[in-house]
Design a protein around this motif. Sequence first.
Motif, PDB file in Angstrom:
ATOM      1  N   GLN A  49      57.511  48.513  28.632  1.00  0.00           N
ATOM      2  CA  GLN A  49      57.259  47.376  27.753  1.00  0.00           C
ATOM      3  C   GLN A  49      57.091  46.059  28.509  1.00  0.00           C
ATOM      4  O   GLN A  49      56.843  45.021  27.898  1.00  0.00           O
ATOM      5  CB  GLN A  49      58.396  47.251  26.733  1.00  0.00           C
ATOM      6  N   HIS A  50      57.207  46.097  29.821  1.00  0.00           N
ATOM      7  CA  HIS A  50      57.064  44.880  30.623  1.00  0.00           C
ATOM      8  C   HIS A  50      55.620  44.372  30.495  1.00  0.00           C
ATOM      9  O   HIS A  50      54.665  45.162  30.504  1.00  0.00           O
ATOM     10  CB  HIS A  50      57.394  45.179  32.090  1.00  0.00           C
ATOM     11  N   PRO A  51      55.421  43.060  30.369  1.00  0.00           N
ATOM     12  CA  PRO A  51      54.067  42.510  30.200  1.00  0.00           C
ATOM     13  C   PRO A  51      53.076  42.930  31.284  1.00  0.00           C
ATOM     14  O   PRO A  51      51.910  43.212  30.980  1.00  0.00           O
ATOM     15  CB  PRO A  51      54.296  40.993  30.220  1.00  0.00           C
ATOM     16  N   ALA A  52      53.513  43.018  32.535  1.00  0.00           N
ATOM     17  CA  ALA A  52      52.594  43.427  33.608  1.00  0.00           C
ATOM     18  C   ALA A  52      52.164  44.882  33.434  1.00  0.00           C
ATOM     19  O   ALA A  52      51.001  45.226  33.673  1.00  0.00           O
ATOM     20  CB  ALA A  52      53.239  43.220  34.976  1.00  0.00           C
ATOM     21  N   HIS A  53      53.091  45.730  33.000  1.00  0.00           N
ATOM     22  CA  HIS A  53      52.741  47.132  32.770  1.00  0.00           C
ATOM     23  C   HIS A  53      51.755  47.258  31.603  1.00  0.00           C
ATOM     24  O   HIS A  53      50.789  48.010  31.669  1.00  0.00           O
ATOM     25  CB  HIS A  53      53.998  47.964  32.500  1.00  0.00           C
ATOM     26  N   LEU A  54      52.000  46.510  30.554  1.00  0.00           N
ATOM     27  CA  LEU A  54      51.093  46.540  29.401  1.00  0.00           C
ATOM     28  C   LEU A  54      49.704  46.013  29.786  1.00  0.00           C
ATOM     29  O   LEU A  54      48.682  46.555  29.344  1.00  0.00           O
ATOM     30  CB  LEU A  54      51.685  45.737  28.248  1.00  0.00           C
ATOM     31  N   GLN A  55      49.659  44.994  30.626  1.00  0.00           N
ATOM     32  CA  GLN A  55      48.381  44.458  31.097  1.00  0.00           C
ATOM     33  C   GLN A  55      47.631  45.504  31.921  1.00  0.00           C
ATOM     34  O   GLN A  55      46.427  45.707  31.743  1.00  0.00           O
ATOM     35  CB  GLN A  55      48.626  43.201  31.941  1.00  0.00           C
ATOM     36  N   ALA A  56      48.331  46.184  32.816  1.00  0.00           N
ATOM     37  CA  ALA A  56      47.702  47.216  33.642  1.00  0.00           C
ATOM     38  C   ALA A  56      47.210  48.376  32.791  1.00  0.00           C
ATOM     39  O   ALA A  56      46.113  48.903  33.013  1.00  0.00           O
ATOM     40  CB  ALA A  56      48.690  47.716  34.693  1.00  0.00           C
ATOM     41  N   LYS A  57      48.000  48.772  31.824  1.00  0.00           N
ATOM     42  CA  LYS A  57      47.607  49.882  30.951  1.00  0.00           C
ATOM     43  C   LYS A  57      46.337  49.535  30.177  1.00  0.00           C
ATOM     44  O   LYS A  57      45.439  50.367  30.046  1.00  0.00           O
ATOM     45  CB  LYS A  57      48.749  50.221  29.992  1.00  0.00           C
ATOM     46  N   ALA A  58      46.240  48.298  29.710  1.00  0.00           N
ATOM     47  CA  ALA A  58      45.057  47.875  28.951  1.00  0.00           C
ATOM     48  C   ALA A  58      43.803  47.840  29.822  1.00  0.00           C
ATOM     49  O   ALA A  58      42.701  48.062  29.324  1.00  0.00           O
ATOM     50  CB  ALA A  58      45.305  46.505  28.330  1.00  0.00           C
ATOM     51  N   ALA A  59      43.973  47.590  31.117  1.00  0.00           N
ATOM     52  CA  ALA A  59      42.812  47.448  32.015  1.00  0.00           C
ATOM     53  C   ALA A  59      42.615  48.650  32.929  1.00  0.00           C
ATOM     54  O   ALA A  59      41.741  48.630  33.795  1.00  0.00           O
ATOM     55  CB  ALA A  59      42.980  46.187  32.864  1.00  0.00           C
ATOM     56  N   GLN A  60      43.363  49.718  32.723  1.00  0.00           N
ATOM     57  CA  GLN A  60      43.347  50.840  33.664  1.00  0.00           C
ATOM     58  C   GLN A  60      41.964  51.446  33.901  1.00  0.00           C
ATOM     59  O   GLN A  60      41.668  51.900  34.992  1.00  0.00           O
ATOM     60  CB  GLN A  60      44.356  51.915  33.243  1.00  0.00           C
ATOM     61  N   ALA A  61      41.114  51.439  32.912  1.00  0.00           N
ATOM     62  CA  ALA A  61      39.788  52.061  33.070  1.00  0.00           C
ATOM     63  C   ALA A  61      38.946  51.367  34.142  1.00  0.00           C
ATOM     64  O   ALA A  61      38.040  51.977  34.706  1.00  0.00           O
ATOM     65  CB  ALA A  61      39.045  52.069  31.741  1.00  0.00           C
ATOM     66  N   ARG A  62      39.252  50.104  34.438  1.00  0.00           N
ATOM     67  CA  ARG A  62      38.541  49.379  35.504  1.00  0.00           C
ATOM     68  C   ARG A  62      38.838  49.971  36.874  1.00  0.00           C
ATOM     69  O   ARG A  62      37.990  49.943  37.758  1.00  0.00           O
ATOM     70  CB  ARG A  62      38.952  47.903  35.522  1.00  0.00           C
ATOM     71  N   TRP A  63      40.072  50.433  37.067  1.00  0.00           N
ATOM     72  CA  TRP A  63      40.533  50.822  38.396  1.00  0.00           C
ATOM     73  C   TRP A  63      40.811  52.307  38.566  1.00  0.00           C
ATOM     74  O   TRP A  63      40.807  52.803  39.688  1.00  0.00           O
ATOM     75  CB  TRP A  63      41.819  50.069  38.734  1.00  0.00           C
ATOM     76  N   LEU A  64      41.082  53.008  37.467  1.00  0.00           N
ATOM     77  CA  LEU A  64      41.516  54.395  37.579  1.00  0.00           C
ATOM     78  C   LEU A  64      40.449  55.368  37.118  1.00  0.00           C
ATOM     79  O   LEU A  64      39.752  55.126  36.147  1.00  0.00           O
ATOM     80  CB  LEU A  64      42.796  54.617  36.765  1.00  0.00           C
ATOM     81  N   ASP A  65      40.385  56.460  37.830  1.00  0.00           N
ATOM     82  CA  ASP A  65      39.496  57.559  37.478  1.00  0.00           C
ATOM     83  C   ASP A  65      40.351  58.661  36.860  1.00  0.00           C
ATOM     84  O   ASP A  65      40.470  59.753  37.390  1.00  0.00           O
ATOM     85  CB  ASP A  65      38.761  58.054  38.721  1.00  0.00           C
ATOM     86  N   GLY A  66      41.005  58.305  35.763  1.00  0.00           N
ATOM     87  CA  GLY A  66      41.884  59.230  35.059  1.00  0.00           C
ATOM     88  C   GLY A  66      43.327  59.086  35.497  1.00  0.00           C
ATOM     89  O   GLY A  66      43.609  58.651  36.614  1.00  0.00           O
ATOM     90  N   TYR A  67      44.247  59.402  34.586  1.00  0.00           N
ATOM     91  CA  TYR A  67      45.674  59.377  34.908  1.00  0.00           C
ATOM     92  C   TYR A  67      46.419  60.352  34.024  1.00  0.00           C
ATOM     93  O   TYR A  67      45.929  60.804  32.991  1.00  0.00           O
ATOM     94  CB  TYR A  67      46.256  57.961  34.765  1.00  0.00           C
TER      95      TYR A  67
END
Length: 118
Positions: free
Chosen positions: A65-83
């Motif tokens: 629930q940390h804001p940085a984690h939520l931010q990363a989760k929302a933008a993950q498609a920019r950086w990750l090729d699946g998770y």
Amino acid sequence: MYSSTFIFGTKDLDDEFHQLDKTIAEAAKSLPGYLGEEAWENRATGLFSNVYYWDSLEALQALMQHPAHLQAKAAQARWLDGYHVVISEVIRTYGNAELGHRMNVPASTAPADLHAAQ
């Protein structure tokens, strides 16, 4: 104890990704209930894995629930090729003291029949 394992492939990891990743790691370490972490890379598959250890599910949820984690989760498609995420309850850990101590994960004694099977 619980572990959260985050397995992922990558695309282009820019400066924003690395800064956000650093912020999340620092946030995890600052949370009550954080026990340790480790990271792995499988060069054959190109996959990475971050494993965090927690003393409770509530501690794990605090990071989720940390804001940085939520931010990363929302933008993950920019950086990750699946998770893929695996949340596990750790029944026991054992081995020699060198690794258990380095990871800050408490070792417990396994039943004799498990030691014999190794």
